[in-house]
Design a protein around this motif. Structure first.
Motif, PDB file in Angstrom:
ATOM      1  N   VAL A  95       0.794  -1.248  -0.019  1.00  0.00           N
ATOM      2  CA  VAL A  95      -0.028  -0.067  -0.125  1.00  0.00           C
ATOM      3  C   VAL A  95       0.938   1.146  -0.067  1.00  0.00           C
ATOM      4  N   ALA A  96       1.862   1.198   0.692  1.00  0.00           N
ATOM      5  CA  ALA A  96       2.898   2.357   0.825  1.00  0.00           C
ATOM      6  C   ALA A  96       3.656   2.734  -0.335  1.00  0.00           C
ATOM      7  N   VAL A  97       4.112   1.450  -1.306  1.00  0.00           N
ATOM      8  CA  VAL A  97       4.461   1.695  -2.439  1.00  0.00           C
ATOM      9  C   VAL A  97       3.490   2.353  -3.479  1.00  0.00           C
ATOM     10  N   GLU A  98       2.112   1.765  -3.570  1.00  0.00           N
ATOM     11  CA  GLU A  98       1.210   2.275  -4.279  1.00  0.00           C
ATOM     12  C   GLU A  98       1.110   3.953  -3.876  1.00  0.00           C
ATOM     13  N   GLN A  99       1.200   4.212  -2.665  1.00  0.00           N
ATOM     14  CA  GLN A  99       0.823   5.695  -2.455  1.00  0.00           C
ATOM     15  C   GLN A  99       2.054   6.464  -3.000  1.00  0.00           C
ATOM     16  N   GLY A 100       3.110   6.194  -2.820  1.00  0.00           N
ATOM     17  CA  GLY A 100       4.389   6.609  -3.343  1.00  0.00           C
ATOM     18  C   GLY A 100       4.249   6.880  -5.010  1.00  0.00           C
ATOM     19  N   ILE A 101       3.954   5.813  -5.773  1.00  0.00           N
ATOM     20  CA  ILE A 101       4.021   5.860  -7.047  1.00  0.00           C
ATOM     21  C   ILE A 101       2.957   6.792  -7.409  1.00  0.00           C
ATOM     22  N   GLU A 102       1.752   6.474  -6.985  1.00  0.00           N
ATOM     23  CA  GLU A 102       0.639   7.485  -7.243  1.00  0.00           C
ATOM     24  C   GLU A 102       1.123   8.908  -7.137  1.00  0.00           C
ATOM     25  N   GLU A 103       1.674   9.414  -6.187  1.00  0.00           N
ATOM     26  CA  GLU A 103       2.243  10.730  -5.901  1.00  0.00           C
ATOM     27  C   GLU A 103       3.084  11.142  -7.071  1.00  0.00           C
ATOM     28  N   TRP A 104       3.854  10.206  -7.580  1.00  0.00           N
ATOM     29  CA  TRP A 104       4.666  10.700  -8.429  1.00  0.00           C
ATOM     30  C   TRP A 104       4.270  10.674  -9.957  1.00  0.00           C
ATOM     31  N   LEU A 105       3.010   9.836  -9.978  1.00  0.00           N
ATOM     32  CA  LEU A 105       2.195  10.113 -11.169  1.00  0.00           C
ATOM     33  C   LEU A 105       1.596  11.212 -11.281  1.00  0.00           C
ATOM     34  N   ASP A 106       0.790  11.891 -10.019  1.00  0.00           N
ATOM     35  CA  ASP A 106       0.042  12.998  -9.742  1.00  0.00           C
ATOM     36  C   ASP A 106       0.867  14.278 -10.166  1.00  0.00           C
ATOM     37  N   THR A 107       2.125  14.216  -9.455  1.00  0.00           N
ATOM     38  CA  THR A 107       2.950  15.171  -9.836  1.00  0.00           C
ATOM     39  C   THR A 107       3.628  15.352 -10.987  1.00  0.00           C
ATOM     40  N   HIS A 108       4.131  14.360 -11.771  1.00  0.00           N
ATOM     41  CA  HIS A 108       4.786  14.486 -13.160  1.00  0.00           C
ATOM     42  C   HIS A 108       4.042  14.151 -14.235  1.00  0.00           C
ATOM     43  N   ARG A 109       2.517  13.513 -14.235  1.00  0.00           N
ATOM     44  CA  ARG A 109       1.959  13.038 -15.514  1.00  0.00           C
ATOM     45  C   ARG A 109       2.634  12.499 -16.571  1.00  0.00           C
ATOM     46  N   PRO A 110       3.495  11.269 -16.377  1.00  0.00           N
ATOM     47  CA  PRO A 110       4.267  10.914 -17.379  1.00  0.00           C
ATOM     48  C   PRO A 110       3.184  10.407 -18.503  1.00  0.00           C
ATOM     49  N   GLU A 111       3.913  10.246 -19.680  1.00  0.00           N
ATOM     50  CA  GLU A 111       3.099   9.700 -20.908  1.00  0.00           C
ATOM     51  C   GLU A 111       3.319   8.155 -20.790  1.00  0.00           C
ATOM     52  N   VAL A 112       4.432   7.577 -20.419  1.00  0.00           N
ATOM     53  CA  VAL A 112       4.818   6.149 -20.112  1.00  0.00           C
ATOM     54  C   VAL A 112       5.497   6.107 -19.105  1.00  0.00           C
ATOM     55  N   VAL A 113       5.481   4.673 -18.382  1.00  0.00           N
ATOM     56  CA  VAL A 113       5.844   4.365 -17.305  1.00  0.00           C
ATOM     57  C   VAL A 113       6.827   3.082 -17.647  1.00  0.00           C
ATOM     58  N   ALA A 114       8.205   3.339 -17.592  1.00  0.00           N
ATOM     59  CA  ALA A 114       9.226   2.191 -17.793  1.00  0.00           C
ATOM     60  C   ALA A 114       9.561   1.482 -16.621  1.00  0.00           C
ATOM     61  N   VAL A 115       9.463   0.086 -16.571  1.00  0.00           N
ATOM     62  CA  VAL A 115       9.711  -0.820 -15.483  1.00  0.00           C
ATOM     63  C   VAL A 115      10.737  -1.736 -15.518  1.00  0.00           C
ATOM     64  N   GLU A 116      11.706  -2.144 -14.814  1.00  0.00           N
ATOM     65  CA  GLU A 116      12.533  -2.851 -14.901  1.00  0.00           C
ATOM     66  C   GLU A 116      12.031  -4.399 -15.079  1.00  0.00           C
ATOM     67  N   ARG A 117      12.266  -5.081 -15.828  1.00  0.00           N
ATOM     68  CA  ARG A 117      11.715  -6.472 -16.115  1.00  0.00           C
ATOM     69  C   ARG A 117      12.439  -7.169 -14.989  1.00  0.00           C
ATOM     70  N   VAL A 118      11.733  -7.828 -14.321  1.00  0.00           N
ATOM     71  CA  VAL A 118      12.275  -8.720 -13.135  1.00  0.00           C
ATOM     72  C   VAL A 118      12.300 -10.201 -13.689  1.00  0.00           C
ATOM     73  N   PHE A 119      13.448 -10.784 -13.386  1.00  0.00           N
ATOM     74  CA  PHE A 119      13.898 -12.222 -13.764  1.00  0.00           C
ATOM     75  C   PHE A 119      13.714 -13.089 -12.526  1.00  0.00           C
ATOM     76  N   SER A 120      13.193 -14.244 -12.562  1.00  0.00           N
ATOM     77  CA  SER A 120      13.406 -15.102 -11.368  1.00  0.00           C
ATOM     78  C   SER A 120      14.586 -15.738 -11.029  1.00  0.00           C
ATOM     79  N   GLN A 121      15.770 -15.601 -11.979  1.00  0.00           N
ATOM     80  CA  GLN A 121      16.841 -16.114 -11.821  1.00  0.00           C
ATOM     81  C   GLN A 121      17.817 -15.471 -10.984  1.00  0.00           C
TER      82      GLN A 121
END
Lengths: 185, 185
Positions: free
Chosen positions: B47-73
């Motif tokens: 929930v804390a991560v969600e709130q943090g990300i939401e704040e960044w989206l609210d403040t900066h209104r990005p057109e794209v969100v680039a996330v690191e692809r996670v590997f299980s290795q």
């Protein structure tokens, strides 16, 4: 106690609601599967899982959400999707202030069949018997979600006793600390 | 193009916003870290991560969100938390209709340093240079988030050309299919 069990997955996320207390017959209130299309984008699939879980929370108002604990040792190709779906389920519950409990697959199997290494058919058969259903819930993910909820209801009393003991111990320790020094000796 | 890069993690989730187009100087609009306490319950951390990300989206209104692809290795002990934090970031973006792009760590390193096996110091140094910063962003997770955003801006034109080519090909194929049969021969 009313528990929503969640067997997390992106393609099929099993959900099942069981009500009851340890030592008494249990009642199934609902069972189903939240599905998302394999060809959809990952972000959209996670939104679909969120919407599905929210609907189950709205409809059944569980007191606890029991989610399968995901291990990274599992099948490498599916473990990421499982971890991501479980994150969404935990997020939905925690956002509403509903406690989240995690149980390992072997804890769940041991709880409902007596053996931590039981197969799917055995789990399905015991879920059917314990909830007095006409036939095993399909698909297996749905049965697993019910097994998770049953496992939580049966394990909860022991966990609560443990938590109470820890809390009492902490309280005693605090009392001892705050007692006037001259008189405790 | 304005991109929010997210280096997912439960303890430290790096976030960085970069604006620009390939072939022109880039601008950093913000950088930071969303932290959650290691002792908190997993649901509350999500929930804390969600709130943090939401704040960044609210403040900066990005057109794209680039996330690191996670590997299980990767490191088994942290990969679950990383997968779960990345799920929350993708969910937040997709819920707003913002496209999510995934890039692997080696794609990101190759994009900003020229080598897919560059170390953290090298990535930090190049991010500092490319964004004309006074010093490397700290912690490394923040620098990695900026590198992800830069990687996306630089890779996007190639990806767009590819998508356009695929779309045109599909359109041609469709035209061919729908053309009157007698006249196409």
């Amino acid at each position: 106690m009313r528990v929503l069990g969640v067997d997390p997955g992106l393609t099929r996320c099993g959900v099942g609601v069981v009500e009851g207390v340890a030592g008494r017959p249990l009642t199934m209130l609902g069972v189903g599967v939240v599905r998302t299309p394999a060809h959809a984008e990952l972000g959209h699939r996670l939104v679909a899982v969120e919407q599905g879980i929210e609907e189950w929370l709205d409809t059944h108002r569980p007191e606890v959400v029991a989610v399968e604990r995901v291990f990274s040792q599992h099948n490498v190709s599916t473990v990421m999707g499982t971890a991501q779906a479980s994150a969404v389920a935990m997020l939905c519950a925690a956002r509403r202030g509903i406690p989240v409990a995690l149980h390992t697959p072997s804890e769940v199997k041991a709880a409902v069949t007596g053996s931590g290494r039981a197969d799917k058919a055995q789990v399905g058969a015991m879920v059917t018997r314990l909830l007095r259903l006409a036939e095993p819930p399909r698909p297996a993910d749905a049965a697993d979600a019910l097994a998770l909820a049953i496992c939580h209801i049966w394990r909860a009393p022991a966990q609560n006793r443990l938590q109470q003991a820890v809390a009492q111990h902490a309280q005693h320790a605090q009392h001892a600390q705050h007692a006037p020094k001259g008189r405790t000796r």
